[in-house]
Write an enzyme that holds these catalytic residues in place. Structure first.
Site, PDB file in Angstrom:
ATOM      1  N   HIS A   1      -7.345  -4.383  -3.841  1.00 29.27           N
ATOM      2  CA  HIS A   1      -6.441  -3.581  -2.910  1.00 29.27           C
ATOM      3  C   HIS A   1      -6.347  -4.356  -1.641  1.00 29.27           C
ATOM      4  O   HIS A   1      -7.051  -4.822  -1.069  1.00 29.27           O
ATOM      5  CB  HIS A   1      -6.698  -2.106  -2.634  1.00 29.27           C
ATOM      6  CG  HIS A   1      -5.555  -1.403  -2.033  1.00 29.27           C
ATOM      7  ND1 HIS A   1      -4.695  -1.003  -2.965  1.00 29.27           N
ATOM      8  CD2 HIS A   1      -5.376  -1.044  -0.800  1.00 29.27           C
ATOM      9  CE1 HIS A   1      -3.986  -0.137  -2.316  1.00 29.27           C
ATOM     10  NE2 HIS A   1      -3.977  -0.187  -0.833  1.00 29.27           N
TER      11      HIS A   1
ATOM     12  N   CYS B   1       0.828  -1.046   0.013  1.00 34.33           N
ATOM     13  CA  CYS B   1       0.063   0.021  -0.100  1.00 34.33           C
ATOM     14  C   CYS B   1       0.814   1.248  -0.018  1.00 34.33           C
ATOM     15  O   CYS B   1       1.823   1.313  -0.894  1.00 34.33           O
ATOM     16  CB  CYS B   1      -0.862  -0.022   1.183  1.00 34.33           C
ATOM     17  SG  CYS B   1      -2.079   1.218   1.281  1.00 34.33           S
TER      18      CYS B   1
ATOM     19  N   ASP C   1      -8.636  -3.274  -8.092  1.00 37.21           N
ATOM     20  CA  ASP C   1      -8.252  -2.454  -7.040  1.00 37.21           C
ATOM     21  C   ASP C   1      -8.876  -1.020  -7.172  1.00 37.21           C
ATOM     22  O   ASP C   1      -8.606  -0.436  -8.304  1.00 37.21           O
ATOM     23  CB  ASP C   1      -6.644  -2.102  -7.029  1.00 37.21           C
ATOM     24  CG  ASP C   1      -6.160  -1.518  -5.653  1.00 37.21           C
ATOM     25  OD1 ASP C   1      -6.722  -0.612  -5.273  1.00 37.21           O
ATOM     26  OD2 ASP C   1      -5.011  -1.557  -5.414  1.00 37.21           O
TER      27      ASP C   1
END
Length: 218
Positions: A191, A117, A164
């Site tokens: 994600h 991330c 995502d």
């Protein structure tokens, strides 16, 4: 398996890091760079996993620049709080802490930064700006495309999910087009697919991404 240790960055900032060591001689070292949720139980588990695979693993607590011991879960309120914390730590300061962590395990051999991330974006920037590392791996880094004009100085591997919601496939295609020398893998996942504490966790994608990462870092 691991323990918290204290480190100092080049600007004098003192911060904590989680360190896990393998049972035998290390194959190398990995700096695990957090999401926007701090060095929480998931990031510590990632470190423990790499230690079991033979690497010294260390995760710098980047949010210590705000206050010590910030760890969050994955509920909507945690996401909002994490985003606020993330905006208070500049890329430059985060890289200082990553650099200090890499230097702390430099005797392990080759050092790879592996980020998730926010950490995925920082892993790419580490490859461009730090001399203390040998490789970098980014998982679903949302700002990689934003920095793709900056050339990495070490080999890079990138992982993305095709569903995502925070990283459009147009951004992934831009990364591929501008850096054709970088292996970019796209998974049928969203994600955070590597994190088994999130609803978006995808076991098959996480397993394959780990296999590719381990092969890449040797």
């Amino acid at each position: 398996m691991g323990e918290m240790i204290d480190l100092t960055a080049t600007d004098g900032h003192k911060f904590a890091a989680y360190k896990a060591v393998p049972a035998g001689a290390p194959k190398g070292g990995v700096v695990i760079v957090q999401e926007i949720f701090g060095v929480n139980s998931h990031i510590r588990e990632v470190c423990d996993g790499y230690a079991k695979d033979g690497f010294i693993a260390i995760a710098p607590a980047l949010f210590d620049r705000i206050e010590p011991e910030i760890t969050l879960g994955y509920q909507p309120d945690d996401v909002q709080q994490g985003l606020k914390y993330r905006m208070q730590v500049s890329d430059e300061d985060a890289l200082k802490d990553i650099d200090a962590a890499a230097k702390a395990i430099s005797d392990a051999g080759e050092i790879t930064v592996i980020g998730y991330c926010w950490g995925g974006s920082l892993a790419y920037l580490s490859a461009c700006r730090l001399t203390s590392i040998n490789k970098a791996v980014g998982y679903y880094g949302g700002q990689v495309a934003q920095h793709i004009a900056e050339a990495p100085k070490v080999p890079v591997l990138l992982h993305f999910g095709d569903t995502d919601a925070s990283i459009p496939m147009t951004a992934v295609e831009e990364v591929k087009a501008k850096r054709p020398d970088i292996p970019v893998y796209v998974y049928e996942a969203g994600h955070g697919f590597n994190c088994d504490q999130r609803g978006s966790y995808d076991a098959a994608s996480a397993k394959l991404a780990l296999e590719r990462t381990l092969e890449f870092i040797g």
